[in-house]
Design a protein around this motif. Structure first.
Motif, PDB file in Angstrom:
ATOM      1  N   GLY A  33       0.691  -1.082   0.025  1.00 51.27           N
ATOM      2  CA  GLY A  33       0.007   0.007  -0.137  1.00 51.27           C
ATOM      3  C   GLY A  33       0.785   1.269  -0.235  1.00 51.27           C
ATOM      4  N   GLN A  34       2.035   1.010  -0.296  1.00 53.19           N
ATOM      5  CA  GLN A  34       2.943   2.391  -0.241  1.00 53.19           C
ATOM      6  C   GLN A  34       3.116   3.238  -1.433  1.00 53.19           C
ATOM      7  N   ALA A  35       2.941   2.307  -2.480  1.00 51.05           N
ATOM      8  CA  ALA A  35       2.729   3.012  -3.607  1.00 51.05           C
ATOM      9  C   ALA A  35       1.619   2.475  -4.770  1.00 51.05           C
ATOM     10  N   ARG A  36       1.075   3.367  -5.402  1.00 49.47           N
ATOM     11  CA  ARG A  36      -0.238   2.853  -5.869  1.00 49.47           C
ATOM     12  C   ARG A  36      -0.117   2.790  -7.523  1.00 49.47           C
ATOM     13  N   CYS A  37       1.081   3.382  -8.191  1.00 47.28           N
ATOM     14  CA  CYS A  37       1.343   3.411  -9.516  1.00 47.28           C
ATOM     15  C   CYS A  37       2.951   3.463  -9.762  1.00 47.28           C
ATOM     16  N   ALA A  38       3.305   2.327  -9.683  1.00 46.07           N
ATOM     17  CA  ALA A  38       5.014   1.987  -9.951  1.00 46.07           C
ATOM     18  C   ALA A  38       5.374   1.884 -11.186  1.00 46.07           C
ATOM     19  N   LEU A  39       6.339   2.571 -11.773  1.00 46.30           N
ATOM     20  CA  LEU A  39       7.056   2.732 -12.994  1.00 46.30           C
ATOM     21  C   LEU A  39       8.309   1.799 -12.768  1.00 46.30           C
ATOM     22  N   VAL A  40       8.206   0.832 -13.338  1.00 46.82           N
ATOM     23  CA  VAL A  40       9.258  -0.489 -13.195  1.00 46.82           C
ATOM     24  C   VAL A  40      10.065  -0.545 -14.584  1.00 46.82           C
ATOM     25  N   ILE A  41      11.398  -0.267 -14.545  1.00 46.36           N
ATOM     26  CA  ILE A  41      12.153  -0.234 -15.909  1.00 46.36           C
ATOM     27  C   ILE A  41      13.272  -1.218 -15.957  1.00 46.36           C
ATOM     28  N   GLY A  42      13.501  -1.567 -17.112  1.00 46.78           N
ATOM     29  CA  GLY A  42      15.004  -2.232 -17.056  1.00 46.78           C
ATOM     30  C   GLY A  42      15.541  -1.636 -18.721  1.00 46.78           C
ATOM     31  N   ALA A  43      16.760  -1.037 -18.082  1.00 49.89           N
ATOM     32  CA  ALA A  43      17.209  -0.239 -19.682  1.00 49.89           C
ATOM     33  C   ALA A  43      18.648  -0.229 -19.293  1.00 49.89           C
ATOM     34  N   GLU A  44      19.456  -0.409 -20.632  1.00 49.56           N
ATOM     35  CA  GLU A  44      20.744  -0.502 -20.934  1.00 49.56           C
ATOM     36  C   GLU A  44      21.334   0.028 -22.097  1.00 49.56           C
ATOM     37  N   THR A  45      22.381   0.518 -22.279  1.00 45.81           N
ATOM     38  CA  THR A  45      23.287   0.750 -23.285  1.00 45.81           C
ATOM     39  C   THR A  45      24.578   0.024 -23.166  1.00 45.81           C
ATOM     40  N   LEU A  46      24.291  -1.180 -23.068  1.00 45.69           N
ATOM     41  CA  LEU A  46      25.740  -2.432 -23.164  1.00 45.69           C
ATOM     42  C   LEU A  46      26.684  -2.108 -24.047  1.00 45.69           C
ATOM     43  N   SER A  47      26.340  -1.332 -25.001  1.00 43.45           N
ATOM     44  CA  SER A  47      27.181  -0.973 -26.130  1.00 43.45           C
ATOM     45  C   SER A  47      28.410  -0.293 -25.754  1.00 43.45           C
ATOM     46  N   ARG A  48      28.065   0.729 -24.747  1.00 48.19           N
ATOM     47  CA  ARG A  48      28.974   1.718 -24.027  1.00 48.19           C
ATOM     48  C   ARG A  48      30.077   1.146 -23.195  1.00 48.19           C
ATOM     49  N   ILE A  49      29.897  -0.254 -22.781  1.00 40.55           N
ATOM     50  CA  ILE A  49      30.943  -0.889 -22.186  1.00 40.55           C
ATOM     51  C   ILE A  49      31.536  -1.933 -22.748  1.00 40.55           C
ATOM     52  N   THR A  50      31.074  -2.295 -24.037  1.00 39.90           N
ATOM     53  CA  THR A  50      31.548  -3.301 -24.720  1.00 39.90           C
ATOM     54  C   THR A  50      32.994  -3.036 -25.307  1.00 39.90           C
ATOM     55  N   ASP A  51      33.846  -4.013 -25.330  1.00 41.47           N
ATOM     56  CA  ASP A  51      35.011  -3.859 -25.965  1.00 41.47           C
ATOM     57  C   ASP A  51      34.948  -4.538 -27.236  1.00 41.47           C
ATOM     58  N   TRP A  52      34.872  -3.726 -28.340  1.00 38.33           N
ATOM     59  CA  TRP A  52      34.624  -3.888 -29.581  1.00 38.33           C
ATOM     60  C   TRP A  52      35.857  -4.633 -30.128  1.00 38.33           C
ATOM     61  N   THR A  53      36.783  -4.933 -29.537  1.00 37.39           N
ATOM     62  CA  THR A  53      37.700  -5.761 -29.954  1.00 37.39           C
ATOM     63  C   THR A  53      37.895  -7.174 -29.495  1.00 37.39           C
ATOM     64  N   ASP A  54      37.003  -7.297 -28.464  1.00 39.92           N
ATOM     65  CA  ASP A  54      36.904  -8.657 -27.894  1.00 39.92           C
ATOM     66  C   ASP A  54      35.674  -9.402 -28.458  1.00 39.92           C
ATOM     67  N   ARG A  55      36.048 -10.469 -29.451  1.00 39.07           N
ATOM     68  CA  ARG A  55      35.135 -11.292 -29.973  1.00 39.07           C
ATOM     69  C   ARG A  55      34.281 -12.472 -29.037  1.00 39.07           C
ATOM     70  N   THR A  56      34.792 -12.387 -27.826  1.00 38.45           N
ATOM     71  CA  THR A  56      34.102 -13.312 -26.950  1.00 38.45           C
ATOM     72  C   THR A  56      32.787 -12.616 -26.361  1.00 38.45           C
ATOM     73  N   THR A  57      33.029 -11.265 -26.282  1.00 39.86           N
ATOM     74  CA  THR A  57      31.710 -10.698 -25.574  1.00 39.86           C
ATOM     75  C   THR A  57      30.979  -9.685 -26.623  1.00 39.86           C
ATOM     76  N   CYS A  58      31.783  -9.119 -27.663  1.00 39.06           N
ATOM     77  CA  CYS A  58      31.224  -8.108 -28.343  1.00 39.06           C
ATOM     78  C   CYS A  58      29.928  -8.708 -29.252  1.00 39.06           C
ATOM     79  N   VAL A  59      29.983  -9.967 -29.414  1.00 39.04           N
ATOM     80  CA  VAL A  59      28.849 -10.286 -30.435  1.00 39.04           C
ATOM     81  C   VAL A  59      27.581 -10.482 -29.772  1.00 39.04           C
TER      82      VAL A  59
END
Ligand code: UT7
Length: 322
Positions: free
Chosen positions: A129-155
């Protein structure tokens, strides 16, 4: 009292990077990426698009679907690992962008499980009862912390956002949530630098990238997700045949298949977005949820099992009557 999902939304940036584009960046192949992960393309934020910008678009869609306006929202929580800044937190930036004033707004840092963690917290505020209308979000710009030279993660990674509006209800709604973590695995999926920890001799924020021991993460992910879905069914006295839809974190098709197998679910009952969006971390579950609601697969009254696994390690699930 329960909380129920009143509306959902998602947003993916326009720019698309295909597997064949990646073949030009690193020593990889479309065939390897598709067969090992199930990914064919991913959306990437433009340089001027921050995590909050993606979150705002997803939130607007969720608010419209729920028929609520800025004055109705009284709680904002964002699961993200790639906040715009250290502070203000993404919740406050989203709050300002949407013209909302005064309510609690914060972000939760639980890597790919961030949305499940955020949903669980918001559910507690709404059902108490402490909130009546909650906005719940999942949001990411993983591309900003991706090593674009590391094939094991950047793909693997992509950018995006998903959002849900939770409101009170006499009937469930969010039936139960289950959150887990185990820091003993902290070094298997991590970033090379941070805020208060820097690699020796490195300039501030130099080389701030994801590092993952993919194969080892894979094994723990499969085990942990199998056990959390069992725990969720058991806690609610449910038979696995009662679940209408599995909405998994979209990290790897083979991990998803293993969880679906444990639930005895055919892949037709699993929402898959991996092929077109890659792994969008905390955004992947709410994006998949909204996509399947909007295309008519998920219907009101159906029973949904949401699950995610990520760095930390963190993992969790939510059982939801939509
Ligand atoms: O979302 C948060 C949690 N994250 C996850 O759940 C991800 C879990 N892990 C995975 O999804 C998988 O481990 C990956 C998709 C990351 C990798 O698949 P894998 O079947 O575990 O491959 P691997 O790491 O064992 O690598 C197999 C081979 C290696 O070569 P060698 O040592 O066998 O010669 C890698 O160097 O594939 C090589 N490889 C690649 N080859 C072409 C690694 N990345 C690539 C690549 N293209 N992009």
């Amino acid at each position: 009292m329960y909380s129920r999902i009143a509306g959902t939304g998602h947003f993916a940036p326009e720019k698309i990077l295909s597997n064949s584009d990646l073949e030009k960046l690193v020593d990889t192949s479309d065939e390897w990426i598709r067969s090992r992960s199930g990914i064919e393309r991913r959306h990437l934020a433009d340089d001027d698009q921050a995590t909050s910008d993606l979150a705002v678009e997803a939130s607007k869609a969720a608010m419209e679907a729920a028929g609520v306006g800025p004055d109705d929202i009284d709680f904002i929580v964002v699961g993200t690992t790639t906040p715009d800044l250290v502070f203000p937190n993404v919740g406050c930036i989203v709050q300002q962008q949407l013209g909302i004033h005064g309510c609690a707004a914060f972000s939760v840092e639980a890597a790919c499980s961030g949305f499940i963690y955020a949903l669980s917290i918001a559910d507690k505020f709404v059902n108490s009862g402490q909130a009546r209308c909650a906005l719940v979000i999942g949001a990411e710009t993983l591309s900003r912390i991706t090593d674009w030279t590391d094939r094991t993660t950047c793909v693997l990674f992509g950018d995006g956002a998903g959002a849900v509006i939770l409101q009170p209800s006499d009937e469930a709604g969010i039936i139960s949530t289950h959150l887990r973590a185990d820091g003993q695995y902290r070094n298997l999926l991590t970033t090379t630098a941070g805020i208060s920890v820097q690699p020796e001799g490195a300039a501030l924020r130099e080389g701030f990238n994801v590092r993952m021991a993919g194969n080892e993460v894979f094994k723990v992910a499969v085990k942990s997700l199998e056990s959390i879905v069992e725990e969720t069914l058991e806690a609610n006295g449910l038979d696995r045949s009662e679940i209408d839809w599995l909405i998994p974190h979209q990290a790897n098709m083979r991990i998803i298949k293993a969880t679906a197998k444990r639930l005895g679910m055919p892949l037709e009952k699993v929402v898959l977005t991996l092929r077109d969006y890659g792994n969008t971390s905390a955004a992947s579950v709410p994006m998949a949820l909204d996509i399947a609601i909007r295309d008519g697969r998920i219907q009101r009254g159906q029973l949904l099992l949401l699950e995610a696994f990520g760095g930390g390690f963190t993992w969790g699930s939510a059982l939801v009557r939509y």
